[in-house]
Design an enzyme around this catalytic site. Structure first.
Site, PDB file in Angstrom:
ATOM      1  N   SER A   1      -9.461   0.162   7.411  1.00  0.00           N
ATOM      2  CA  SER A   1      -8.937   0.277   6.048  1.00  0.00           C
ATOM      3  C   SER A   1      -8.340  -0.977   5.448  1.00  0.00           C
ATOM      4  CB  SER A   1      -7.889   1.399   5.994  1.00  0.00           C
ATOM      5  OG  SER A   1      -8.508   2.634   6.242  1.00  0.00           O
TER       6      SER A   1
ATOM      7  N   LYS B   1       0.843  -1.200   0.000  1.00  0.00           N
ATOM      8  CA  LYS B   1       0.000   0.000   0.000  1.00  0.00           C
ATOM      9  C   LYS B   1       0.874   1.245   0.000  1.00  0.00           C
ATOM     10  CE  LYS B   1      -3.751   2.112   2.721  1.00  0.00           C
ATOM     11  NZ  LYS B   1      -4.528   2.022   3.986  1.00  0.00           N
TER      12      LYS B   1
ATOM     13  N   SER C   1      -9.470   2.599   3.201  1.00  0.00           N
ATOM     14  CA  SER C   1      -8.593   3.298   2.308  1.00  0.00           C
ATOM     15  C   SER C   1      -7.749   2.351   1.451  1.00  0.00           C
ATOM     16  CB  SER C   1      -7.675   4.240   3.080  1.00  0.00           C
ATOM     17  OG  SER C   1      -6.898   3.514   3.987  1.00  0.00           O
TER      18      SER C   1
END
Lengths: 472, 467, 94
Positions: free
Chosen positions: B160, B61, B136
């Site tokens: 997330s 990420k 997210s």
């Protein structure tokens, strides 16, 4: 039209001391003054994305030690807080500091004084990180006056202890003595070099005045950037006078910050009214609390020893306050104690140390106290010149007083009289002049005798015997 | 022919070790899949070249720092930022031989539930590209489910990792707070952020967790962790599972989601678990409010370093203050700005006690309620997300509707508890996620239960339209 | 009801060093007011004798020994710097 009010000054101090640890407070970059800019930096002290603080154990211990030396209570639980504001020397845009749970609180430092000790309460001592260094420069080739700010992050993150006093100080001289004593305490504990020019010790002064005898607290001003103790005393005195003048003229003192120019005691400070800042303190979530273990506190307390303030008080029982103060603040009292322990007379030893020894520039640590004690004791028995010669060498390795002590002063009248008689006989004109009133000529005869004896005669005895002989 | 849609990390490892495939072939297979499908999914912001070797590829990420590889946090502020150091979790992966495939898309500064707040465009759900993958960490979830990576690293602050895993139909773990280092990870909310694994199944998830977890000297909020046990059984005998009323009957949970979760809970019972009802009276009701005070407050401080001085975007200004204000105006999108402002407000003089101070006390209540439940149960279960994947654009203009996506994941985050999402069924053709939450350091229990349930549910993680 | 005023939006933006256009001030004022109203829910609870949780784990005394580790090279320190002058980071005048 002024009333005859007597005024009292109310002074509080905020002192910052840089700890001389090997590494910074929250990262393991070198804590070192004077390296090439931005070479002692890392993601943490540059506040790169993702960086996290890790506290320096030694800095925490030294703060506790300083707190103990200031008679503070050490917190059972201490917490770091973030103090948020924007400035180029603050890369995270927050300073990791302490807020309402500091490491040390509620202490006191007793400032010994000839006319009665003054106890200054310490509100708190806490640990935080120092900011980086900004340099404001002119940019050439641009519009006149255009500038830039250059930043060196080497200093950013240095461990800093902040000490805050209660407003217990009431005159500039006490403020100065407090600062000197605090500095000496910190240096003796080996926590900091505490050098004002280098910035490893800095202080701000809060000053207000009030009618003597009242306990009100009026508006105070803040004095910054005075970088010597004499400077501080002067600046404080002038500010006290300024505030009194304002009140006596019927005015009000404005809350202001006075920015002095470091190194320049004469220039008046510039003034600013600082906006009340909202620092939005909250507990630092990247750090866990500190619970100082009892064993740690006990160990640190045991490492402290007798502090300068206490030593002044103790020695003032034997010597005068003034002498005690000179010895301790001059870093000579340990040697003095050793001399006394080795048999020297207390007052003699004090005298020699505070006057002649100090002039030699020799480090007290280099001296063998037993040898120096002998020298001090025999001071009146050996020639002045011999004594001075010995003293100059007293710091040498393996120094021995013995050879100098052998050169005894001749004080025996029986030995000196023949010499004196010979000189008087050889100088009939001067003898006649002396007898007819020229008392000053005693010096001539004494001088001749000293020359004749190679300086080894006791000048007092010579003086006595010459007078006696000339008057006979 | 390597089927990246179906290949698990464990199977890839076996094939590599058996010499059935080479390291280069494996990496190339993912690059090829990315070439085919990422234009549609936009899971990646940056794709790396094969660094060589035969370690397992992994997607990371884009809030996690990778040395020499751009790390944007989904923001214009860091669009051209290239870290000079690896995050600890990346270092640990590399030490295990893993190779970074690329950086996945994220809501800006990890703030969001759909990746629609990314400054570089949203990611798309592999099950239905007109829908969001969650956020997210939607990029990592889309990459794993879309066959563009065998597994990935994500980060979870309020859900997330878990919520995108639910929406994309894969397995995501939000670890116990303090068991995975945050060093090198772009900070959002320091007391809530955790890095965690995203994978196709529970065993892969557990294995990746064992690689990245454990105390880190660079992060003083980390602790030692119990040895990770790769799950193998299929029985849940003796396991006491609680079903919190408030989490399973909350307003806004779609009927299809409730139904799939109920089926999963029945499976658990048939595997031997003792299932019972329990209650978290205030955690769900006050969790979102608590989170949206604590997280923005910490974020407002963590994001203050983005000032154009030492890295990242710099906008012009006549003096320092002007430069900073312009930089932060230009570099941050709306969501970070909103959160910075709410956070600043909550911490400001006069408001601290009523907002941030209060929220930190609500946090204690949430922790105590969970502790009480865990005295009677080993785990609790609920849907991970109240809805299945929603359409792109559906909630973008309503920040509060967006925040409510996290109503079920937030409470356990506030208490620092671990949570595992496993896909448990479909509703209207879209994945439904089941959330298993345990006490601190109960990852092995989560893995054991998750694995057994996963076997029983036999959910096909490959999106139907891609089979 | 908890609404944020325009002045408060400007004040908070100033504290956070966020430049805002007029349109943004208005839009954020709306949105922030909605959010504030939602989060103000916490004030419904009486928590006077509940201590705050600053950390999810009950740990203390995490620190490191005072031993230097290597610092960054100048190249690395300045790798992403918008402006450098010799060995300094350069910013507009403060």
């Amino acid at each position: 039209m002024s009333t005859t009010t007597t005024w009292e000054a109310v002074i509080g101090l905020e002192i910052h001391v840089q700890l001389k640890t090997q590494t910074k407070m929250f990262c393991r970059c070198r804590n070192y003054f004077g390296d090439r800019p931005n070479t002692n930096v890392c993601p943490v002290c540059l506040a790169f994305p993702g960086a996290l603080p890790v506290p320096n154990r030694r800095a925490i211990e030294e703060t506790i030690k300083l707190g103990l030396a200031l008679d503070c209570t050490i917190a059972e639980r201490a917490v770091f807080h973030r103090k948020n504001y924007f400035y180029p020397d603050l890369p995270k845009a927050y300073q990791i500091s302490q807020y309402d749970e500091p490491l040390c609180a509620k202490g006191a430092l007793v400032v010994p004084a000839a006319d009665g000790d003054v106890t200054i309460r310490i509100t708190r001592a806490h640990l935080e990180e120092d900011a980086a260094k900004n340099v404001h420069v002119a940019v050439s080739g641009r519009l006149h006056g255009a500038t830039a700010t250059l930043v060196d992050f080497n200093r950013g993150g240095t461990p800093l202890v902040e000490i805050v006093t209660e407003p217990d100080i009431h005159d500039a001289e006490t403020a100065k003595r407090f600062l000197q004593l605090l500095r000496q305490t910190v240096v003796e504990l080996d926590l900091s070099d505490a050098e004002l020019e280098k910035g490893s010790m800095r202080f701000d002064v809060n000053v207000s005045v009030r009618p003597a005898g009242s306990d009100e607290l009026r508006t105070r001003t803040e004095l910054k950037n005075m970088n010597s103790f004499n400077f501080a005393a002067k600046g404080i005195e002038r500010e006290i006078a300024r505030q009194i003048q304002i009140y006596e003229a019927g005015g009000e003192v404005q809350q202001e910050t006075l920015h002095f120019v470091p190194g320049d005691e004469e220039s008046p400070p510039s003034r600013s009214k600082e906006e009340a800042q909202d620092y939005r303190y909250f507990p630092e979530p990247d750090l866990v609390p500190v619970h100082p273990p009892d064993e740690l506190i006990d160990r640190l307390r045991g490492e402290i020893g007798e502090l300068p303030g206490a030593r002044i008080r103790r020695i003032a029982d034997t010597l005068s306050f003034y002498d005690a103060d000179v010895l301790v603040t001059g870093g000579l009292d340990r040697l003095w104690s050793a001399l006394v322990a080795a048999g020297a007379d207390a007052k003699e030893a004090a005298n020699v140390l505070a006057n002649q020894f100090v002039a030699t520039g020799i480090s007290p640590d280099a001296v063998d106290a037993v040898e120096l004690a002998q020298l001090v004791t025999a001071r009146s028995e050996i020639p002045r010149g011999t004594f001075d010669e010995a003293l100059a060498k007293v710091g040498d390795e393996g120094f021995s007083a013995a050879p100098y002590l052998e050169q005894k002063v001749v004080a025996d009248a029986g030995a000196l009289d023949p010499v004196i008689e010979r000189i008087i006989e050889a100088n009939p004109a001067q003898a006649e002049q002396y007898r007819s009133g020229k008392e000053g000529l005693i010096g001539f005869f004494v001088g001749q005798v000293m020359k004749e004896t190679g300086g080894r005669a006791d000048p007092r005895v010579v003086n006595e015997r010459v007078r006696a002989k000339l008057s006979a | 022919m390597i089927d990246t849609l179906r290949l698990t990390a464990e199977e890839a490892k076996r094939q590599l070790e058996a010499g059935e495939i080479s390291g280069a072939e494996l990496f190339a297979a993912y690059l090829e899949a990315i070439g085919v499908r990422d234009e549609e999914l936009h899971a990646y912001l940056h794709v790396c070249a094969d660094p060589g070797g035969d370690g397992l590829p992994i997607a990371v990420k884009d809030v996690i720092g990778t040395k020499g590889v751009p790390t944007t946090a989904g923001s214009k502020m860091l669009e051209h930022y290239v870290p000079v150091y690896d995050a600890t979790v990346v270092e640990r992966c590399k030490a295990h031989g893993l190779r970074v495939l690329g950086k996945t898309n994220t809501d800006e500064f990890a703030m969001g539930s759909s990746t629609e707040n990314s400054a570089f465009g949203p990611s798309h759900n592999p099950w239905d590209p007109t829908r969001v993958p969650g956020g997210s960490g939607g990029g990592s979830a889309a990459a794993v489910s879309g066959g563009l990576a065998p597994w990935a690293l994500g980060s979870d602050t309020g859900g997330s990792i878990k919520q995108p895993a639910a929406l994309c139909g894969n397995v995501g773990l939000r670890p116990t707070y303090g068991t995975v280092s945050r060093y090198g990870v772009v900070a959002f909310a320091s007391s809530l952020d955790q890095v965690g694994p995203v994978a196709k199944n529970v065993r892969d998830c557990a294995y990746l967790y064992s690689i990245i977890s454990g105390r880190d000297a660079n992060d003083s909020t980390t602790v030692d962790v119990p040895v990770v046990e790769l799950p193998a059984g299929d029985s849940l005998k003796g396991l006491r599972i609680g079903v919190p009323k408030e989490m399973n009957e909350a307003e806004g949970i779609e009927p299809g989601v409730s139904a799939a979760v109920r089926v999963a809970i029945e499976h658990a019972a048939s595997l031997g678990a003792e299932v019972g009802e329990c209650s978290l009276p205030r955690s769900v009701e006050y969790g979102v409010a608590c989170y949206y005070l604590v997280a923005p407050a910490e974020a407002s401080s963590n994001l203050a370093r983005y000032d154009g001085a030492r890295y990242g975007l710099r906008s012009p200004g006549d003096d320092f203050r002007e430069m900073v204000m312009n930089t932060r105006h230009d570099g941050f999108g709306d969501e970070p700005k909103r959160r910075i402002m709410i956070g600043t407000y909550a911490l400001s003089s006069g408001y601290y006690d009523a907002y941030y101070g209060k929220a930190q006390r609500v946090r204690t209540i949430i922790r105590r309620e969970h502790d009480a439940v865990f005295e009677q149960f080993d785990l609790i279960v609920s849907p991970t997300s109240p809805t299945v994947a929603f359409e792109l654009g559906a909630k973008v203009h309503d920040p509060i509707a967006m925040y409510l996506n996290d109503v079920l994941t937030i409470p356990s985050c506030m208490a620092g508890l671990p949570g595992l999402n496993i896909p448990c069924g479909l509703s209207e053709g879209l994945p439904v996620g089941l959330q298993l939450i345990g006490p601190q350091f109960s990852e092995n229990t989560l893995f054991r239960a998750g694995h057994a349930l996963e076997q029983a549910l036999a959910f096909d993680v490959v999106p139907a339209r891609l089979r | 009801m908890a609404r944020i005023t325009r002045e408060e939006v400007l004040q908070v933006a100033r504290l956070a060093r966020l430049e805002l256009t007029d349109e943004e001030v208005g839009r954020f004022q709306e949105q922030l007011s909605d959010i504030l109203e939602a989060v103000s829910k916490v004030s419904e609870l009486d928590l006077s004798d509940v201590p705050p949780t600053a950390h999810p784990l009950e740990i203390a005394n995490a620190w490191a020994e005072d031993v230097p580790h290597p610092s960054l090279s100048l190249d690395d320190a300045f790798a992403n710097a918008p402006e450098r002058q010799d060995d300094h980071f350069k910013v507009p005048p403060a």
